[in-house]
Design an enzyme around this catalytic site. Structure first.
Site, mmCIF file in Angstrom:
data_model
loop_
_atom_site.group_PDB
_atom_site.id
_atom_site.type_symbol
_atom_site.label_atom_id
_atom_site.label_comp_id
_atom_site.label_asym_id
_atom_site.label_seq_id
_atom_site.Cartn_x
_atom_site.Cartn_y
_atom_site.Cartn_z
ATOM 1 N N THR A 34 -19.572 -17.356 3.413
ATOM 2 C CA THR A 34 -18.672 -16.299 3.890
ATOM 3 C C THR A 34 -19.375 -14.952 3.952
ATOM 4 O O THR A 34 -19.073 -14.119 4.789
ATOM 5 C CB THR A 34 -17.429 -16.210 2.959
ATOM 6 O OG1 THR A 34 -16.713 -17.430 3.095
ATOM 7 C CG2 THR A 34 -16.524 -15.062 3.313
ATOM 8 N N TYR A 49 -12.049 -17.419 11.381
ATOM 9 C CA TYR A 49 -13.047 -17.490 10.313
ATOM 10 C C TYR A 49 -14.171 -18.465 10.631
ATOM 11 O O TYR A 49 -13.961 -19.583 11.066
ATOM 12 C CB TYR A 49 -12.380 -17.907 8.987
ATOM 13 C CG TYR A 49 -13.390 -18.195 7.902
ATOM 14 C CD1 TYR A 49 -13.989 -17.148 7.203
ATOM 15 C CD2 TYR A 49 -13.799 -19.492 7.627
ATOM 16 C CE1 TYR A 49 -14.937 -17.398 6.229
ATOM 17 C CE2 TYR A 49 -14.758 -19.758 6.661
ATOM 18 C CZ TYR A 49 -15.324 -18.700 5.964
ATOM 19 O OH TYR A 49 -16.275 -18.957 5.010
ATOM 20 N N THR A 115 -19.679 -19.417 -1.592
ATOM 21 C CA THR A 115 -19.203 -19.468 -2.980
ATOM 22 C C THR A 115 -18.718 -20.867 -3.400
ATOM 23 O O THR A 115 -18.621 -21.137 -4.594
ATOM 24 C CB THR A 115 -18.049 -18.461 -3.207
ATOM 25 O OG1 THR A 115 -16.957 -18.807 -2.358
ATOM 26 C CG2 THR A 115 -18.489 -17.042 -2.944
ATOM 27 N N ASP A 116 -18.430 -21.732 -2.420
ATOM 28 C CA ASP A 116 -17.828 -23.033 -2.775
ATOM 29 C C ASP A 116 -18.700 -23.860 -3.721
ATOM 30 O O ASP A 116 -18.196 -24.469 -4.660
ATOM 31 C CB ASP A 116 -17.561 -23.861 -1.507
ATOM 32 C CG ASP A 116 -16.385 -23.323 -0.697
ATOM 33 O OD1 ASP A 116 -15.720 -22.387 -1.156
ATOM 34 O OD2 ASP A 116 -16.136 -23.855 0.404
ATOM 35 N N LYS A 188 -16.312 -21.297 -10.501
ATOM 36 C CA LYS A 188 -15.411 -20.627 -9.556
ATOM 37 C C LYS A 188 -13.989 -20.892 -10.037
ATOM 38 O O LYS A 188 -13.584 -22.033 -10.193
ATOM 39 C CB LYS A 188 -15.638 -21.163 -8.140
ATOM 40 C CG LYS A 188 -14.892 -20.375 -7.088
ATOM 41 C CD LYS A 188 -15.264 -20.786 -5.664
ATOM 42 C CE LYS A 188 -14.493 -19.914 -4.673
ATOM 43 N NZ LYS A 188 -14.767 -20.230 -3.284
ATOM 44 N N GLU A 310 -13.532 -38.915 -29.500
ATOM 45 C CA GLU A 310 -12.586 -40.028 -29.332
ATOM 46 C C GLU A 310 -13.281 -41.262 -28.779
ATOM 47 O O GLU A 310 -12.731 -42.357 -28.789
ATOM 48 C CB GLU A 310 -11.458 -39.608 -28.398
ATOM 49 C CG GLU A 310 -10.522 -38.583 -29.003
ATOM 50 C CD GLU A 310 -9.347 -38.285 -28.088
ATOM 51 O OE1 GLU A 310 -8.601 -39.214 -27.755
ATOM 52 O OE2 GLU A 310 -9.194 -37.112 -27.690
#
Ligand code: ASP
Length: 353
Positions: A34, A49, A115-116, A188, A310
Site C-alpha cells: 500500500t 485501490y 503490511t499484510d 499486525k 498440557e
C-alpha cells in the site's frame, strides 16, 4: 569579477560534494504494498485501490526531506501486494541485503513492504541477515494518494532510524506510526488502523521522536550476526504449512499437507497450543513415520506456547513454539529444516530465536 564568481562557485561545489560524502548512504529496497499503492484509502470500499502501483523513485520523491539525512539510493526488487510475498522473493531480498551491507560505504537499509505479511518478511530477514547494520522495514496503511497518507512520514522515520548509530545490533525492525518494533515479536493487530503493528509480548523497541530514535528495550532473542542460519547457498526453502485447530477440527488438512509434500507443519492451536485429539494423533503418526516435523503454536495473540504443559511433546516428537506465533514459527521451521529434522534440535532453536 568573473574570476571571483567562478572561485565562489567552485568552493560551493566542493562543499556540497564534501557534505554528500559525510552523509551516510542508505539503500531503499522497494517491494510494493500500500505504501506504493494508489487509491483514496478511505474506509469505504475503494474500488480504485491498487497495491504496488508506483515505483521506488516516485515513492522517494514524495519525501525529499530524507535527502537531508542520507544519500539515498533506491532499488526496485519487486512491486507486489505483500499477500503475494513468497520464498523466492525472500531469498532474493535476503541475499541482496547481505551483499549491500558487506559494502563499507553502506550504513543501513530500508525496505518498503506491504503490511499484510510484513511480520513474516521481517522475521525471515532477522534470521538470515549477516550484519549488525540497521535493516528497517516500512509500510503504510493508506495508499500514497490518500488524504493523510502515512507513507511519507513512515519513510522519513525509517531512514532516520537507519542512519542512527544506536540502531546497530537491534535486529531487523519495522518503523510505522512513530513506533519502532522488533521483528522478534511483530504482529499486525488491526486490519485498518495506521497504528496496526505491535510487539504484543515484549513491547516496542522504542519510538521515533523529533526525527530521532529513542530505544527502550533490546531484542534478547538470537538474530542477525548471532543467527546460525545462512542462505548463501540456499535456492529453495522446505515447504511448511500452517494448520489451524478449532472445535471439531479433523485430520483433513494434515493429510492433505503431507500428501502435497510438506516437510513441516506448524499448528495454530487453541489455547496453549492444544488441538483436537484426532488432529494430534494424525500429526504424531506422520512424525513417527519420519514424514514431517511438527511445531505447536497458538492462535492466541499473546503468551507462550509452552513446552510440556498440557501436551507431552517428547512423547509425540513435537516442538513447542514458545513466543513465536504461527507465522514466525513457519519461517523459523523452514530455516530449521535446512539444517535438521530432529525435534529436540528444533526445540532448541525455538527456545533461542
Ligand atoms: N495488501 C497490502 C499489502 O500487504 C496491504 C498493505 O500494504 O497495507 O501489500
Amino acid at each position: 569579477m568573473k574570476k571571483t564568481f567562478n572561485l565562489i562557485l567552485f568552493v560551493f561545489a566542493l562543499s556540497v560534494a564534501a557534505m554528500a560524502q559525510t552523509k551516510p548512504t542508505i539503500y531503499i529496497l522497494a517491494t510494493g504494498g500500500t505504501i506504493a499503492g494508489t487509491g483514496t484509502g478511505s474506509n469505504d470500499a475503494d474500488s480504485e485501490y491498487k497495491a504496488g502501483a508506483i515505483t521506488v523513485n516516485a515513492l522517494l520523491e514524495a519525501v525529499p526531506e530524507i535527502n537531508d539525512l542520507a544519500n539515498v539510493k533506491g532499488e526496485q526488487v519487486v512491486n507486489i501486494g505483500s499477500q503475494d510475498m513468497n520464498d523466492e522473493v525472500w531469498l532474493k531480498l535476503g541475499k541482496r541485503v547481505n551483499e549491500l551491507l558487506r559494502q563499507n560505504d553502506v550504513t543501513g537499509i530500508v525496505i518498503t513492504h506491504g503490511t499484510d505479511t510484513q511480520e513474516e518478511t521481517a522475521y525471515f530477514l532477522n534470521l538470515v541477515v549477516k550484519s549488525d547494520k540497521p535493516v528497517v522495514l516500512v509500510g503504510s496503511m493508506r495508499p500514497s494518494t490518500a488524504i493523510s497518507a502515512d507513507g511519507p512520514r513512515n519513510i522519513y522515520n525509517a531512514v532516520a532510524c537507519a542512519v542512527a548509530p544506536e540502531s546497530k545490533g537491534k535486529g531487523v525492525m519495522v518503523v510505522m506510526d512513530d513506533k519502532i518494533l522488533g521483528a522478534d515479536d511483530l504482529t499486525k493487530t488491526n486490519t485498518l488502523s495506521v497504528g496496526t503493528f505491535e510487539n504484543p509480548n515484549y513491547g516496542p523497541l522504542g519510538i521515533v521522536y523529533g526525527g530521532k530514535p529513542i530505544y527502550t528495550r533490546e531484542p534478547l532473542k538470537r538474530h542477525t550476526i548471532k543467527s546460525e542460519f545462512d542462505i548463501t547457498k540456499v535456492n529453495k526453502l522446505p515447504r511448511v504449512e500452517i494448520i489451524l485447530s478449532y472445535s471439531n477440527a479433523t485430520s483433513l488438512f494434515v493429510d492433505a499437507a503431507v500428501k502435497a509434500g510438506a516437510k513441516g507443519i506448524v499448528t495454530a492451536g487453541v489455547g496453549n497450543g492444544n488441538m483436537t485429539t484426532v488432529m494430534q494423533n494424525s500429526l504424531a503418526k506422520y512424525v513417527k513415520e519420519g514424514k514431517i516435523a511438527v511445531v505447536r503454536s497458538s492462535r492466541i495473540m499473546t503468551g507462550p506456547t509452552a513446552q510440556w504443559d498440557e501436551v507431552n511433546d517428547d512423547k509425540l516428537g513435537f516442538s513447542a513454539s514458545w513466543y513465536n506465533n504461527p507465522y514466525r514459527s513457519r519461517v523459523l521451521l523452514m530455516l530449521a529444516l535446512t539444517k535438521t529434522t530432529d525435534y529436540k534440535e528444533i526445540q532448541r532453536m525455538f527456545a533461542e530465536y
